[in-house]
Design an enzyme around this catalytic site. Structure first.
Site, PDB file in Angstrom:
ATOM      1  N   ASN A 108      69.679  22.543 100.726  1.00  9.18           N
ATOM      2  CA  ASN A 108      68.926  21.291 100.852  1.00  9.18           C
ATOM      3  C   ASN A 108      67.419  21.472 100.662  1.00  9.18           C
ATOM      4  O   ASN A 108      66.659  20.529 100.768  1.00  9.18           O
ATOM      5  CB  ASN A 108      69.197  20.660 102.222  1.00  9.18           C
ATOM      6  N   LYS A 109      66.969  22.697 100.407  1.00 14.13           N
ATOM      7  CA  LYS A 109      65.528  22.923 100.289  1.00 14.13           C
ATOM      8  C   LYS A 109      65.043  22.621  98.857  1.00 14.13           C
ATOM      9  O   LYS A 109      65.843  22.316  97.983  1.00 14.13           O
ATOM     10  CB  LYS A 109      65.198  24.357 100.705  1.00 14.13           C
TER      11      LYS A 109
END
Ligand SMILES: *Cc1c(COP(=O)(O)O)cnc(C)c1O
Length: 381
Positions: free
Chosen positions: A213-214
């Site tokens: 999710n980064k």
């Protein structure tokens, strides 16, 4: 209002399907580099992509060294260990963070101390930090002690919330005055700068995350930026079982760990890193669209702090109160547009409720009002 917002977001992403908070973008050399590792059989702990990825990272961030590791949490824990954090010591951090920050401290046998966040950065407030130190701590032979408990305070870990840099100049100064080691949790802020310098390079160490999710992902992974080449070499040694170089013998010279990033993941990471500048530009354009939309509404869009250029990893707004936050979250999530509240403050989790806290005014105020908006890299022109 809620309907015009979800409609606006659907227009931004050009879809009527479910819109997640953040999904990765693979539009470069990902498949080709990952295939190379498979073709070469070097998918694991040995391979050229790890070195290439580390070099590309340190040069992108202008850091003396970068060490790739299995995930951000492990990176932070290794960095704190290298900073000397050990059993029964205190590490000052912020309560508004992802739980990994505190877990890294906990597994070293140390305890987090929570100071407040700034309403300008949503990250550690240097004034709250200084007031905690002035009020409760003292220096003895240049070692900082917490007077009420007699425990040593070793390090300070600010976190750059959603990619917005904290006030680094002041934090660096306070840490210097109190002989505390600064270790940045820069898991969310790869690509963000403060006065033109990359976050993660102000402290002795800075931990990055490449979780799915980064802003860029290696599947799972992380890295530690180091202020000196010596620290880089030591941290690499520690995260690779502390094996002494030898043609055939196995000799290890410290209690170490195996936190090395596999070549397979580094291949993905290198391809992602090649696109990071573009991702940041696109995310900044997206943030500008959101900022425009929220002008004159009851929701306040979170803008990058002064003196910074944020990566706008996750866009956020501040709602008027908890009720209006909950109404928005319910509407949006039921309409297939994912939004979420910020993490429950660490000092309110049963795990960390016993920890020392210093003035949680901003932390508690923002915890009830922040909402993250869909923030994947858009395909804007
Ligand atoms: C993502 C994140 C981490 C941990 O990273 P992992 O790679 O998931 O271990 C640590 N701190 C913060 C603030 C994060 O957002």
């Amino acid at each position: 209002m809620h309907n015009s917002l979800t409609t606006f977001i659907r227009e931004l992403y050009g879809t009527q399907d479910f819109i997640p908070l953040h999904q990765p973008t693979f539009s470069g050399n990902e498949k080709s580099y990952v295939n190379n590792t498979i073709d070469s059989t070097f998918v694991s702990s040995v391979g050229a992509y790890v070195d290439e990825f580390e070099n590309a990272l340190s040069s992108y961030c202008d850091a003396a060294a970068a060490v790739a590791v299995v995930n951000g949490t492990n990176g932070l824990q290794a960095a704190l260990h290298m900073a000397g954090v050990t059993r029964d010591e205190l590490v000052i951090t912020q309560s508004m963070t992802f739980v990994a920050t505190c877990n890294a401290i906990h597994w070293l046998g140390a305890e987090p101390v929570f100071v407040d966040i700034s309403d300008k950065t949503l990250g550690m407030c240097p004034f709250s930090l200084a007031s905690f130190l002035d009020e409760y701590c003292e220096l003895s032979n240049n070692i900082c002690f917490h007077k009420p408990s007699g425990k040593r305070v070793r390090a300070v870990v600010p976190m750059h919330t959603f990619g917005h840099p904290v006030e680094l100049s002041r934090l660096v100064e306070v840490c210097r005055n109190w002989h505390l080691t600064l270790v940045e949790d820069a898991a969310e802020s790869l690509g963000s700068t403060y006065k033109g310098q990359h976050t993660g390079t102000f402290g002795r160490f800075g931990a990055l995350s490449f979780n799915g999710n980064k802003i860029i992902t290696t599947g799972g992974g992380g890295a530690v930026l180091c202020k000196t080449k010596e620290d880089g070499a030591k941290l690499k040694h520690f995260t690779t079982t502390a094996k002494l170089p030898h043609a055939f013998e196995f000799i290890h010279d410290e209690y170490a760990c195996n936190a090395r990033m596999p070549n397979l993941n580094a291949a993905l990471g290198l391809a992602q890193l090649e696109q990071l500048t573009n991702f940041v530009d696109k995310k900044r354009q997206l943030a500008a669209c959101y900022a425009d939309f929220f002008k004159g509404t009851a929701f306040k869009f979170v803008q990058e702090p002064q003196n910074t250029r944020a990566n706008y990893w996750l866009n956020a707004i501040v709602c008027e109160n908890k009720r209006s936050r909950d109404d928005l979250l319910k509407y949006a999530n039921e309409s297939g547009v994912m939004m979420r509240p910020v993490w429950k403050p660490m000092h309110q989790l049963s795990l960390y409720r016993h920890c020392i806290v210093h003035d949680m005014r901003n932390t508690e105020w923002f915890a009830e009002r922040l909402v993250n908006l869909p923030s994947s890299v858009p395909s804007l022109k």
